[in-house]
Design a protein around this motif. Structure first.
Motif, mmCIF file in Angstrom:
data_model
loop_
_atom_site.group_PDB
_atom_site.id
_atom_site.type_symbol
_atom_site.label_atom_id
_atom_site.label_comp_id
_atom_site.label_asym_id
_atom_site.label_seq_id
_atom_site.Cartn_x
_atom_site.Cartn_y
_atom_site.Cartn_z
ATOM 1 N N GLY A 1 0.819 -1.208 0.000
ATOM 2 C CA GLY A 1 0.000 0.000 0.000
ATOM 3 C C GLY A 1 0.851 1.255 0.000
ATOM 4 O O GLY A 1 0.570 2.216 -0.723
ATOM 5 N N LEU A 2 1.920 1.252 0.791
ATOM 6 C CA LEU A 2 2.832 2.397 0.784
ATOM 7 C C LEU A 2 3.566 2.525 -0.541
ATOM 8 O O LEU A 2 3.792 3.629 -1.035
ATOM 9 N N MET A 3 3.930 1.393 -1.131
ATOM 10 C CA MET A 3 4.562 1.430 -2.451
ATOM 11 C C MET A 3 3.605 2.032 -3.481
ATOM 12 O O MET A 3 4.004 2.837 -4.317
ATOM 13 N N ALA A 4 2.334 1.638 -3.405
ATOM 14 C CA ALA A 4 1.346 2.135 -4.363
ATOM 15 C C ALA A 4 1.123 3.629 -4.184
ATOM 16 O O ALA A 4 0.899 4.352 -5.156
ATOM 17 N N LEU A 5 1.200 4.109 -2.947
ATOM 18 C CA LEU A 5 1.006 5.537 -2.706
ATOM 19 C C LEU A 5 2.134 6.388 -3.285
ATOM 20 O O LEU A 5 1.930 7.564 -3.595
ATOM 21 N N THR A 6 3.297 5.815 -3.427
ATOM 22 C CA THR A 6 4.431 6.585 -3.945
ATOM 23 C C THR A 6 4.505 6.584 -5.465
ATOM 24 O O THR A 6 5.365 7.251 -6.034
ATOM 25 N N GLU A 7 3.633 5.852 -6.118
ATOM 26 C CA GLU A 7 3.635 5.828 -7.587
ATOM 27 C C GLU A 7 3.207 7.188 -8.132
ATOM 28 O O GLU A 7 2.410 7.887 -7.500
ATOM 29 N N SER B 1 1.250 8.031 -10.645
ATOM 30 C CA SER B 1 -0.141 8.193 -11.085
ATOM 31 C C SER B 1 -1.037 7.189 -10.362
ATOM 32 O O SER B 1 -0.563 6.192 -9.802
ATOM 33 N N VAL B 2 -2.323 7.458 -10.410
ATOM 34 C CA VAL B 2 -3.296 6.581 -9.757
ATOM 35 C C VAL B 2 -3.323 5.218 -10.443
ATOM 36 O O VAL B 2 -3.398 4.174 -9.777
ATOM 37 N N VAL B 3 -3.243 5.217 -11.750
ATOM 38 C CA VAL B 3 -3.258 3.954 -12.499
ATOM 39 C C VAL B 3 -2.045 3.102 -12.120
ATOM 40 O O VAL B 3 -2.164 1.889 -11.895
ATOM 41 N N ALA B 4 -0.884 3.710 -12.040
ATOM 42 C CA ALA B 4 0.325 2.974 -11.655
ATOM 43 C C ALA B 4 0.196 2.456 -10.226
ATOM 44 O O ALA B 4 0.626 1.330 -9.924
ATOM 45 N N GLY B 5 -0.402 3.241 -9.345
ATOM 46 C CA GLY B 5 -0.606 2.800 -7.972
ATOM 47 C C GLY B 5 -1.548 1.614 -7.890
ATOM 48 O O GLY B 5 -1.304 0.660 -7.143
ATOM 49 N N LEU B 6 -2.629 1.667 -8.660
ATOM 50 C CA LEU B 6 -3.571 0.536 -8.668
ATOM 51 C C LEU B 6 -2.932 -0.716 -9.248
ATOM 52 O O LEU B 6 -3.130 -1.822 -8.726
ATOM 53 N N MET B 7 -2.179 -0.555 -10.313
ATOM 54 C CA MET B 7 -1.499 -1.703 -10.914
ATOM 55 C C MET B 7 -0.467 -2.299 -9.955
ATOM 56 O O MET B 7 -0.344 -3.518 -9.851
ATOM 57 N N THR B 8 0.252 -1.437 -9.267
ATOM 58 C CA THR B 8 1.222 -1.924 -8.279
ATOM 59 C C THR B 8 0.510 -2.717 -7.195
ATOM 60 O O THR B 8 0.950 -3.808 -6.816
ATOM 61 N N PHE B 9 -0.590 -2.182 -6.696
ATOM 62 C CA PHE B 9 -1.323 -2.870 -5.625
ATOM 63 C C PHE B 9 -1.897 -4.198 -6.122
ATOM 64 O O PHE B 9 -1.824 -5.210 -5.417
#
Length: 80
Positions: A11-17, A19-27
């Motif tokens: 979740g913290l990794m996704a927050l540092t992305e 863009s939102v799309v990159a954060g969702l994909m990371t999660f």
């Protein structure tokens, strides 16, 4: 407990992305999919035990059921 920590880290990794799309994909790719596979694999023994327990209960129910009526008994009651 480890899964909760992993969700927190990803979740913290996704927050540092950026863009939102990159954060969702990371999660999704680092958290949801791997944890769902892990939970499925670790739950296979539990599913097998549950299926065996249900089969045992069904076998006991069949063994304890009263004797079923035969076809001759049904025709005798239908004739009267």
């Amino acid at each position: 407990m480890t899964a909760i920590a992993w969700i927190y880290v990803v979740g913290l990794m996704a927050l540092t992305e950026p863009s939102v799309v990159a954060g969702l994909m990371t999660f999704l790719l680092y958290c949801v999919i791997p944890l769902s596979i892990l939970f499925y694999l670790t739950g296979s023994g539990r599913r097998k035990r549950k299926a065996a327990r249900i089969a045992e209960m069904n076998a006991r129910a069949v063994a304890n059921a009263p004797a079923s009526t035969t076809a001759d008994d049904k025709t005798k009651t239908a004739d009267t």
